[in-house]
Write an enzyme that holds these catalytic residues in place. Sequence first.
Site, PDB file in Angstrom:
ATOM      1  N   ASP A  21       0.847  -1.193   0.000  1.00 28.30           N
ATOM      2  CA  ASP A  21       0.000   0.000   0.000  1.00 28.30           C
ATOM      3  C   ASP A  21       0.883   1.244   0.000  1.00 28.30           C
ATOM      4  O   ASP A  21       1.582   1.508   0.971  1.00 28.30           O
ATOM      5  CB  ASP A  21      -0.890  -0.049   1.257  1.00 28.30           C
ATOM      6  CG  ASP A  21      -1.656   1.244   1.452  1.00 28.30           C
ATOM      7  OD1 ASP A  21      -1.864   1.983   0.468  1.00 28.30           O
ATOM      8  OD2 ASP A  21      -2.058   1.504   2.613  1.00 28.30           O
ATOM      9  N   ASN A  23      -0.121   4.481  -0.291  1.00 24.60           N
ATOM     10  CA  ASN A  23      -0.656   5.772   0.175  1.00 24.60           C
ATOM     11  C   ASN A  23      -1.362   5.695   1.527  1.00 24.60           C
ATOM     12  O   ASN A  23      -2.069   6.629   1.917  1.00 24.60           O
ATOM     13  CB  ASN A  23      -1.594   6.366  -0.882  1.00 24.60           C
ATOM     14  CG  ASN A  23      -2.794   5.460  -1.156  1.00 24.60           C
ATOM     15  OD1 ASN A  23      -2.861   4.350  -0.606  1.00 24.60           O
ATOM     16  ND2 ASN A  23      -3.724   5.905  -1.967  1.00 24.60           N
ATOM     17  N   ASP A  98      -5.865 -10.612 -15.005  1.00 25.75           N
ATOM     18  CA  ASP A  98      -6.801 -11.694 -14.776  1.00 25.75           C
ATOM     19  C   ASP A  98      -7.983 -11.454 -15.724  1.00 25.75           C
ATOM     20  O   ASP A  98      -8.518 -10.356 -15.774  1.00 25.75           O
ATOM     21  CB  ASP A  98      -7.271 -11.637 -13.317  1.00 25.75           C
ATOM     22  CG  ASP A  98      -7.477 -13.005 -12.726  1.00 25.75           C
ATOM     23  OD1 ASP A  98      -8.220 -13.792 -13.339  1.00 25.75           O
ATOM     24  OD2 ASP A  98      -6.917 -13.291 -11.651  1.00 25.75           O
ATOM     25  N   ASP A 198      -9.848 -16.819 -15.723  1.00 27.62           N
ATOM     26  CA  ASP A 198     -10.615 -17.211 -14.558  1.00 27.62           C
ATOM     27  C   ASP A 198     -11.792 -18.136 -14.884  1.00 27.62           C
ATOM     28  O   ASP A 198     -12.565 -17.841 -15.812  1.00 27.62           O
ATOM     29  CB  ASP A 198     -11.169 -15.916 -13.931  1.00 27.62           C
ATOM     30  CG  ASP A 198     -11.890 -16.149 -12.625  1.00 27.62           C
ATOM     31  OD1 ASP A 198     -11.227 -16.432 -11.630  1.00 27.62           O
ATOM     32  OD2 ASP A 198     -13.142 -16.060 -12.617  1.00 27.62           O
ATOM     33  N   GLU A 255      -7.485 -21.259 -15.725  1.00 23.58           N
ATOM     34  CA  GLU A 255      -7.929 -21.885 -14.478  1.00 23.58           C
ATOM     35  C   GLU A 255      -8.968 -22.925 -14.888  1.00 23.58           C
ATOM     36  O   GLU A 255     -10.130 -22.601 -15.108  1.00 23.58           O
ATOM     37  CB  GLU A 255      -8.548 -20.866 -13.520  1.00 23.58           C
ATOM     38  CG  GLU A 255      -8.864 -21.513 -12.166  1.00 23.58           C
ATOM     39  CD  GLU A 255      -9.910 -20.773 -11.338  1.00 23.58           C
ATOM     40  OE1 GLU A 255      -9.886 -20.923 -10.115  1.00 23.58           O
ATOM     41  OE2 GLU A 255     -10.770 -20.063 -11.906  1.00 23.58           O
ATOM     42  N   HIS A 327      -4.522 -17.401  -4.407  1.00 20.77           N
ATOM     43  CA  HIS A 327      -5.412 -16.570  -3.583  1.00 20.77           C
ATOM     44  C   HIS A 327      -6.696 -17.299  -3.180  1.00 20.77           C
ATOM     45  O   HIS A 327      -7.503 -16.738  -2.451  1.00 20.77           O
ATOM     46  CB  HIS A 327      -5.763 -15.301  -4.359  1.00 20.77           C
ATOM     47  CG  HIS A 327      -6.571 -15.611  -5.583  1.00 20.77           C
ATOM     48  ND1 HIS A 327      -6.083 -16.339  -6.650  1.00 20.77           N
ATOM     49  CD2 HIS A 327      -7.860 -15.332  -5.901  1.00 20.77           C
ATOM     50  CE1 HIS A 327      -7.018 -16.480  -7.553  1.00 20.77           C
ATOM     51  NE2 HIS A 327      -8.109 -15.887  -7.137  1.00 20.77           N
ATOM     52  N   ASP A 328      -6.896 -18.516  -3.693  1.00 18.78           N
ATOM     53  CA  ASP A 328      -8.104 -19.287  -3.348  1.00 18.78           C
ATOM     54  C   ASP A 328      -7.787 -20.455  -2.418  1.00 18.78           C
ATOM     55  O   ASP A 328      -8.699 -21.169  -2.002  1.00 18.78           O
ATOM     56  CB  ASP A 328      -8.730 -19.893  -4.616  1.00 18.78           C
ATOM     57  CG  ASP A 328      -9.298 -18.846  -5.543  1.00 18.78           C
ATOM     58  OD1 ASP A 328      -9.717 -17.780  -5.053  1.00 18.78           O
ATOM     59  OD2 ASP A 328      -9.325 -19.100  -6.764  1.00 18.78           O
TER      60      ASP A 328
HETATM   61  C1  GLC Z   1     -11.858 -18.119  -9.619  1.00 14.22           C
HETATM   62  C2  GLC Z   1     -11.070 -17.145  -8.782  1.00 14.22           C
HETATM   63  C3  GLC Z   1     -11.784 -16.931  -7.496  1.00 14.22           C
HETATM   64  C4  GLC Z   1     -13.142 -16.355  -7.795  1.00 14.22           C
HETATM   65  C5  GLC Z   1     -13.915 -17.215  -8.791  1.00 14.22           C
HETATM   66  C6  GLC Z   1     -15.049 -16.434  -9.384  1.00 14.22           C
HETATM   67  O1  GLC Z   1     -11.914 -19.377  -9.056  1.00 14.22           O
HETATM   68  O2  GLC Z   1      -9.769 -17.598  -8.622  1.00 14.22           O
HETATM   69  O3  GLC Z   1     -11.077 -16.098  -6.620  1.00 14.22           O
HETATM   70  O4  GLC Z   1     -13.884 -16.254  -6.612  1.00 14.22           O
HETATM   71  O5  GLC Z   1     -13.126 -17.618  -9.879  1.00 14.22           O
HETATM   72  O6  GLC Z   1     -14.572 -15.452 -10.254  1.00 14.22           O
HETATM   73 CA    CA Z   2      -3.456   2.200  -1.234  1.00 12.47          CA
END
Ligand code: GLC
Ligand code: CA
Length: 554
Positions: A21, A23, A98, A198, A255, A327-328
């Site tokens: 971050d 700011n 993404d 995605d 994905e 991130h999942d």
């Molecule tokens: C993918 C992403 C996930 C998101 C889902 C819906 O699995 O990685 O974070 O919630 O798609 O877009």
């Molecule tokens: Ca920021």
Amino acid sequence: MNRQWWHNKIAYQIYPKSFYDSNGDGIGDLPGIIEKLDYLSYLGVDILWLSPIYQSPLADQGYDISDYYKIDPRFGTMEDMDRLITEAKKRNMYILMDLVVNHCSDEHLWFQKAIQDPEGEYGNFFYLADEGEKKPCNWRSYFGGSVWYPLPGTGKQYLHMFHKKQPDLNWENPRVREEIYKNINWWLEKGLAGFRIDAIINIKKPLPFSDYPADREDGLCSPEAMLSEASGIGEFLGEMRDKTFAKYQAFTVGEVFNEKPGDLEKFIGENGYFSTMFDFHEAVIGHSPKGAYDNRPVTPEEYKNACFTAQAKIGDTGFYSNLIENHDEPRGVSHYLPGPPCEAAKKMLAGLYFMLRGIPFIYQGQEIGMENTEVSSIEQIDDISARGEYETALKAGLSPEEALAAVSLMSRDNARTPMQWEDSPGAGFTKGTPWLSVNPNYHRIHAADQMEREDSLFQFYRKLIGLRKDSDYGETLVYGSFAPYLKEQKNLMAYFRKGPEKTLLVMGNFQKEPQEAVLPGVAARIVLNNLPHTEIKENKIMLEGWQYVILEVK
Ligand code: GLC
Ligand code: CA
């Protein structure tokens, strides 16, 4: 196999909201990423994938896009984005965005227009049906509950495979596809190197809608049921490739869950729909059809077998993208190692997945060994998926404490806590209040320490990356074939990478007790070791607990 520019690259996933971050508003941003490019370049990664930074209400943290042509002001401006692309290029790095096009946000103009006039042009951008006694089908959304939800004030309902704020786009409508391709090309023209794509397997629905056998007491069926019935996705994916990616030699990583047997070649073979796709064989181990509350922990044997199955499946058809977290998912070191994980074990896990055939992906914080976080109440969890799973657990009869304990093992917040840069308030991520609490272990685990400590996990990752680019070993590690070794030996994960010139043997002792292993021949050289010593006697190696070595063998 035709060689591609990305074959020997290392990718790194940035979750912008939690990276840095600049700011002080508690939210990571694009100028923050730019400030940290030298850190990433020192680590040695080449391809940077940014989780979504488009304009979004952030109902699913940006995976719900309300304008595909705008940067969300919380993350910065389009000028910042252009600067990021330029600054990355200066460092020989590539930026991926993404691509979230299975669905958009309910705040996207298309959806707003569909509400105003469901019979008009934009109604056909979505899957709409008249509201009636019975829903058009009994599919369960990924985040829980029916996929159908009322379209406000219209007597109609719309389909959402994910959250109700993420209406699915109707890919059967050529106008929708045209809009999507236009946007992809617009970004590629800007100088993006490609996309992470995605949830793409969901774009093809079996139509007309129909029910499948219910698999829980809610009377609904899991999304996998609809995926296994769907056919013909290749027409969409091939069209998308030809009208966009192919023209730019873009790097794309899909994905993809639940592809059909035999589809690998079409997806990521020569002239496949994508450059590569993630190997999720490991990520789904122990997942229960009942819900996350019923998941079981992963054993080292299961982990090894999943990696070996995936490698056998892909062979030299193409390249999987290999990962231990994103991130999942929970943090890899918390999920795959019996805890609490020590640094030697973290290095072993890193080394084992990194040398598999494929493109290694590192998720932010993984390089310093970040771990799952702690929560003491459901209110502390931001992740909408974990919240849904918590409800499912309660309905299944778990007490609130049990439900929380179960859900906190898989909550996506584990990976989303702010990056731990240093041992100072806010972990050096922000000068303000972080949007999601920092993992309290940041005093112990942070980048500043790892960068300066010679024997740190971070420095070990640098060595792994270095080897994949090494003039002696790179060729073997990128293009060499894969073969398991001593597969039946418990808690030992070992495999060969064989090139025309060299053979490397990768070995990890996946337990805290020492174990002995027979070597296939003479070890010519120890290429890498996560511990200070190695004991080799004649044709045997004595591995310490969590020891990891790469040997060059003759
Ligand atoms: C993918 C992403 C996930 C998101 C889902 C819906 O699995 O990685 O974070 O919630 O798609 O877009
Ligand atoms: Ca920021």
